[in-house]
Design a protein around this motif. Structure first.
Motif, short mmCIF file in Angstrom:
data_model
loop_
_atom_site.label_atom_id
_atom_site.label_comp_id
_atom_site.label_asym_id
_atom_site.label_seq_id
_atom_site.Cartn_x
_atom_site.Cartn_y
_atom_site.Cartn_z
N CYS A 465 -97.95 72.22 75.85
CA CYS A 465 -97.99 71.26 76.75
C CYS A 465 -98.37 71.80 78.37
N HIS A 467 -97.62 70.18 80.85
CA HIS A 467 -96.57 69.85 81.89
C HIS A 467 -95.63 70.75 82.23
N HIS A 486 -92.12 64.46 77.39
CA HIS A 486 -92.21 63.54 78.35
C HIS A 486 -93.27 62.49 78.14
S1 FES Z 1 -93.62 69.13 78.61
FE1 FES Z 1 -95.28 67.74 77.91
S2 FES Z 1 -94.97 65.85 79.06
FE2 FES Z 1 -93.48 67.38 79.64
#
Ligand code: FES
Ligand SMILES: Cc1cc2nc3c(=O)[nH]c(=O)nc-3n(C[C@H](O)[C@H](O)[C@H](O)COP(=O)(O)OP(=O)(O)OC[C@H]3O[C@@H](n4cnc5c(N)ncnc54)[C@H](O)[C@@H]3O)c2cc1C
Length: 512
Positions: A465, A467, A486
């Motif tokens: 991901c 993020h 998240h």
């Molecule tokens: S690490 Fe994937 S949404 Fe935060």
């Protein structure tokens, strides 16, 4: 997106689609081109952002709405749109945790949001099936009667028109319910497309297909997008999950995904919004669709990235068929919302040193009223007006009990990070999936997400991901890569569907 087969008889299921999006025209606002300066930049074109933008436009501000996709196709385009201040079993809980004053403020803010929507519909003459109707929170278990009675008392003490009842217009029996009169229902997209038109019609800007990548604070705040930069006195971050991570929102919000069926039945109740808290949670409401009425059946919530699958739709369908005389199920869809540890959203300034950056998030499945209250509050703050519910929603609030809840809800997150992903995975796990299937495999030291579509084409993306580096999981119900940390979601080719991630998953060459 491919349609699925019905597990009962193998017939084709309709592909996931929301009744709100399917019954309204596609918008076509132009993207941002080059740099701009405005009074207020509103990032996100859902109920929060568009409510704020319309209020600011009415107040004469120069506003730019910045939307990464098309407006009202995010959570607001996939909600069930029950417009009520009765949010399940909440007021007894709030009175005992945050106290009467904040609990009363929360009830009032949500009641006022209903009146605001009603006034807006009237003043702007919006054709959006708006109608008054009672809201019921019900139980079918004798053990839960006491909880319902306590909630009625709490809601009444806080000024809501609540009463204890044992009958509802539903075609099946309930044990007990809270009834709150004068709540409402509407078609959320018809309502919000009209607000967007009022913003654009007043000479302000709605920029679609313009993704905010960064928000920089300073004397003038800047929204850096993939199409140019918007400089503004104030930036309203209304991206559902805030795309900026100041105040550690990612540690204080947790995503829950849930599912909706729109059901054609011969015994759709003529009125009412219905919510059954607990396990299994169920949400029901009538939607007047032209000549015929549909009942929207919602539920099967779970943490995003954990335990998704077509069986969720199947359980909802079974529930619907056991309680209604079902003729057809023309729509099914799913979406997600974020909750906060104390069940009150975060709305306001992100911190004392970032005066001009405001956020609205964490509506816990009740964003029609909370999102409307948030949009109004954010507009008041941007205009420097008095903002009555500022303290109720303050995003900088902190309590030890809430922190404990947040730590408990997010305890799984550490396990999902990329560091330990390959433990136990052998090299021969790197086989490619069969048509319609997906898996994460090891490619050298890298996790790669592989999905083979029904036509046999292989889609390979990084499974990390963008993020904060958790490993994504395949969601077979929606054909997407979902992050268990998240709640970010990506399509099979890696494009962001839901934040907080703003960068797509890179594609990976794969020759399997
Ligand atoms: S690490 Fe994937 S949404 Fe935060
Ligand atoms: C299944 C389900 C049923 C629900 N039913 C109800 C109900 O009956 N009643 C109720 O009150 N609430 C309900 N809710 C909750 C409610 O729908 C949400 O709380 C609300 O719609 C959230 O609105 P929003 O404006 O915050 O987010 P959104 O509508 O998601 O808007 C955010 C927008 O920001 C855009 N965006 C994201 N990132 C960027 C970026 N980087 N740059 C630019 N734009 C960006 C997105 O594309 C999106 O359009 C339900 C929720 C779920 C999951």
């Amino acid at each position: 997106m491919d349609g699925d087969e019905h597990p009962r008889d193998g017939t084709a299921l309709p592909p996931p689609a929301s009744v709100w999006i399917d019954t309204t025209p596609e918008t076509s606002y132009e993207p941002l081109s080059g740099d701009r300066e405005v009074d207020v930049a509103v990032v996100g074109g859902g109920i929060t952002g568009l409510t704020a933008a319309a209020e600011l436009t009415d107040a004469g501000e120069d506003v730019a709405v910045i939307e990464s996709d098309r407006i009202v196709r995010g959570v607001t385009g996939r909600t069930t749109a029950k417009v009520t201040a009765q949010h399940g079993l909440i007021y007894d809980h709030l009175r005992s945790t945050v106290g009467d004053e904040l609990a009363r403020g929360y009830a009032e803010a949500n009641q006022r949001a209903i009146e605001h929507i009603a006034e807006t519909v009237e003043r702007r003459d919006v054709d959006c099936d708006f109608g008054r109707t009672p809201a019921y929170t019900y139980t079918d278990s004798p053990d839960e009667r006491g909880k319902i009675a306590a909630e009625v008392e709490a809601a009444k003490a806080l000024g809501l028109p609540a009463r204890f009842v044992e009958d509802t217009p539903l075609p099946f029996d309930v044990e007990a319910a809270i009834r709150v009169d004068d709540q409402a229902r509407f078609h959320p997209r018809e309502y919000l497309l009209a607000l967007a038109e009022s913003v654009a019609g007043a000479g302000n800007h709605v920029f679609e297909r313009t993704k905010a990548r960064e928000i920089e604070g300073g004397r003038r705040n800047r929204v850096v997008t993939d199409r140019g930069t918007v400089t503004a006195e104030t930036v309203v971050v209304a991206t559902h999950f805030p795309i900026l991570d100041r105040r550690l929102f990612f540690a204080r919000l947790y995503p829950e995904r849930s599912y909706v069926l729109a059901v054609r039945a011969s015994d759709v109740p003529t009125e009412g919004l219905y919510y059954r808290p607990g396990e299994p949670m169920r949400s029901l409401r009538t939607h007047v669709a032209g000549e015929e009425d549909l009942v929207l059946v919602g539920g099967e919530g779970h943490k995003t990235g954990h335990g998704h699958g077509p069986e969720r739709y199947e359980r909802l369908e079974r529930y619907a068929r056991e309680r209604f005389d079902v003729e057809e199920i023309p729509y099914r869809w799913s979406t997600q919302d974020y909750s906060t540890p104390d069940r009150i959203p975060f709305v306001g300034r992100v911190g004392p040193t970032t005066d001009g950056i405001l956020v609205g998030t964490g509506f816990g499945g009740w964003g029609m009223t909370n999102g409307t209250a948030a949009g109004r509050l954010l507009a008041d703050l941007a205009l420097g007006r008095s903002a009555p519910y500022r303290r109720v929603y303050d995003p900088t609030r902190f309590s030890v009990a809430a922190l404990r809840t947040a730590l408990g809800e997010n305890a799984h997150v550490a396990k999902e990070f990329v560091g330990g992903w390959a433990e136990g995975m052998r090299d021969d796990d790197a086989t490619t999936p069969a048509p319609g299937e997906a898996r994460v495999v090891r490619r050298g030291r890298r996790p790669v997400g592989l999905y083979r579509d029904e036509g046999g084409d292989l889609h390979a993306v990084s499974a990390v991901c963008t993020h904060m580096d958790c490993i994504v999981n395949w969601n077979d119900a929606e054909k997407s890569w979902d992050c268990p940390c998240h709640g970010s979601r990506f399509d099979p080719d890696g494009a962001v569907l839901d934040g907080p991630a703003v960068e797509d998953l890179p594609t990976r060459p794969f020759d399997g």
